[in-house]
Write a protein that holds these residues in place. Structure first.
Motif, short mmCIF file in Angstrom:
data_model
loop_
_atom_site.label_atom_id
_atom_site.label_comp_id
_atom_site.label_asym_id
_atom_site.label_seq_id
_atom_site.Cartn_x
_atom_site.Cartn_y
_atom_site.Cartn_z
N CYS A 218 0.83 -1.20 0.00
CA CYS A 218 0.00 0.00 0.00
C CYS A 218 0.87 1.26 0.00
CB CYS A 218 -0.89 0.01 1.23
SG CYS A 218 -2.56 -0.53 0.88
N CYS A 284 -3.31 -4.61 -3.22
CA CYS A 284 -3.60 -4.46 -1.79
C CYS A 284 -4.97 -3.81 -1.61
CB CYS A 284 -2.46 -3.69 -1.12
SG CYS A 284 -2.32 -3.97 0.66
N CYS A 285 -5.10 -2.94 -0.64
CA CYS A 285 -6.41 -2.43 -0.24
C CYS A 285 -7.27 -1.98 -1.42
CB CYS A 285 -6.25 -1.28 0.74
SG CYS A 285 -5.48 -1.80 2.27
ZN LIG Z 1 -3.30 -2.36 1.80
#
Ligand SMILES: [Zn+2]
Length: 305
Positions: A218, A284-285
């Motif tokens: 991230c 990721c997120c």
């Molecule tokens: Zn993340």
């Protein structure tokens, strides 16, 4: 079953492997409420966790990571779950293991403790040996649950990342990937950790500490900056590199959190990340199995026949 960490490193000699996408944002979609402990679902909602892992394997992930990002004693304490470190990490590892197809891998996720080293005046409150004991305890439980390697990730401070790498390595001998969070300084167009470390410095520090694969996950620059970060790391080191950026930044739309990059917008950022020299790529997120399916297509299209 013997851990397949060595086989994982062996594979990286000749091909790029596909990591998975987000866990946390998938859990919120599945009904995890704000302020609840995600790792507790390894006990209370195992079928949800298994379903997410299975969806990523089906989408083309060569490795997935366990739902144990906040599984250290320091992180579980605010939920009064500090006495369940071993249980929640063993269960998290076992869930991923239970749906892992032959020839694919499980990485034990280890995130930051949320504390600062006591050498950081004036906010630091945690001695190095407390960090070490936290990471050692988590790594041992993840290894007991059957992980092949570790993904130490979203690390903000090199000092904490270095201790986590040493603790995981010394406790288990399993391979370690370690990735850091980078902030994009838009004015100067540079990427730095929260403490000002450059990508090249970070890569060298983490490798010196014993990591087998280093990189970024991230960051506020998303996938476009991941390519720049990996290029800078590649100029500094010849070792394996990993990039799994977030799907851009979150924004609120009609009371829902939505990430900037939908599945169809994310893959175009990956050829530059691969050109820069990444050996493992994922997301990721804010990413989903559909993001990973499209990213895996980019990777497979470039694999040598
Ligand atoms: Zn993340």
């Amino acid at each position: 079953m013997e851990p397949a960490g060595e086989a994982f490193l062996e594979r990286l000699q000749s091909e790029v492997l596909v990591f998975d996408g987000a866990m946390g944002t998938m859990l919120f979609e599945a009904g995890l409420v704000d302020g609840a402990c995600p790792e507790l679902w390894n006990d209370t909602r195992p079928e949800v966790i298994q379903g997410i892992h299975r969806a990523y394997f089906d989408a083309g992930s060569d490795l997935v990571e366990t739902n144990t990002f906040g599984g250290t004693r320091l992180k579980l304490k605010p939920y009064d779950l500090q006495d369940r470190v071993r249980e929640l990490n063993v269960k998290g590892a076992s869930l991923a293991r239970s749906v892992c197809p032959p020839g694919k891998f499980v990485a034990g996720s280890i995130g930051p403790t949320g504390h600062l080293p006591d050498t950081f005046e004036p906010l630091g409150d945690t001695p190095a040996e407390v960090f070490y004991e936290n990471f050692r305890e988590q790594a041992l439980a993840l290894a007991e649950g059957g992980v092949d390697l570790f993904a130490i990730e979203t690390m903000m401070i090199p000092d904490e990342a270095i201790i986590a790498i040493r603790a995981a390595k010394e406790a288990t001998g399993l391979p370690v990937m370690c990735s850091m969070f980078f902030q994009w300084g838009r004015d100067k167009n540079i990427d730095r950790t929260m403490w000002g470390t450059t990508p090249a410095q970070a890569a060298r520090l983490l490798l010196e500490a014993g990591a087998d694969v280093v990189g970024c996950n991230c960051g506020d620059g998303g996938p476009a900056r991941a390519a720049v970060i990996i290029r800078e790391m590649r100029q500094a080191v010849g070792d394996f590199l990993v990039a799994y950026p977030n799907a851009g930044l979150p924004k609120m739309v009609d009371d829902r959190t939505v990430y900037e990059l939908p599945p169809e917008a994310m893959p175009e950022a990956y050829p530059p990340i691969l050109d820069a020299g990444a050996n493992v790529v994922g997301a990721c997120c804010g990413s989903t199995p559909e993001h990973i399916r499209r990213i895996a297509e980019v990777v497979r299209a470039r694999r040598r026949p």
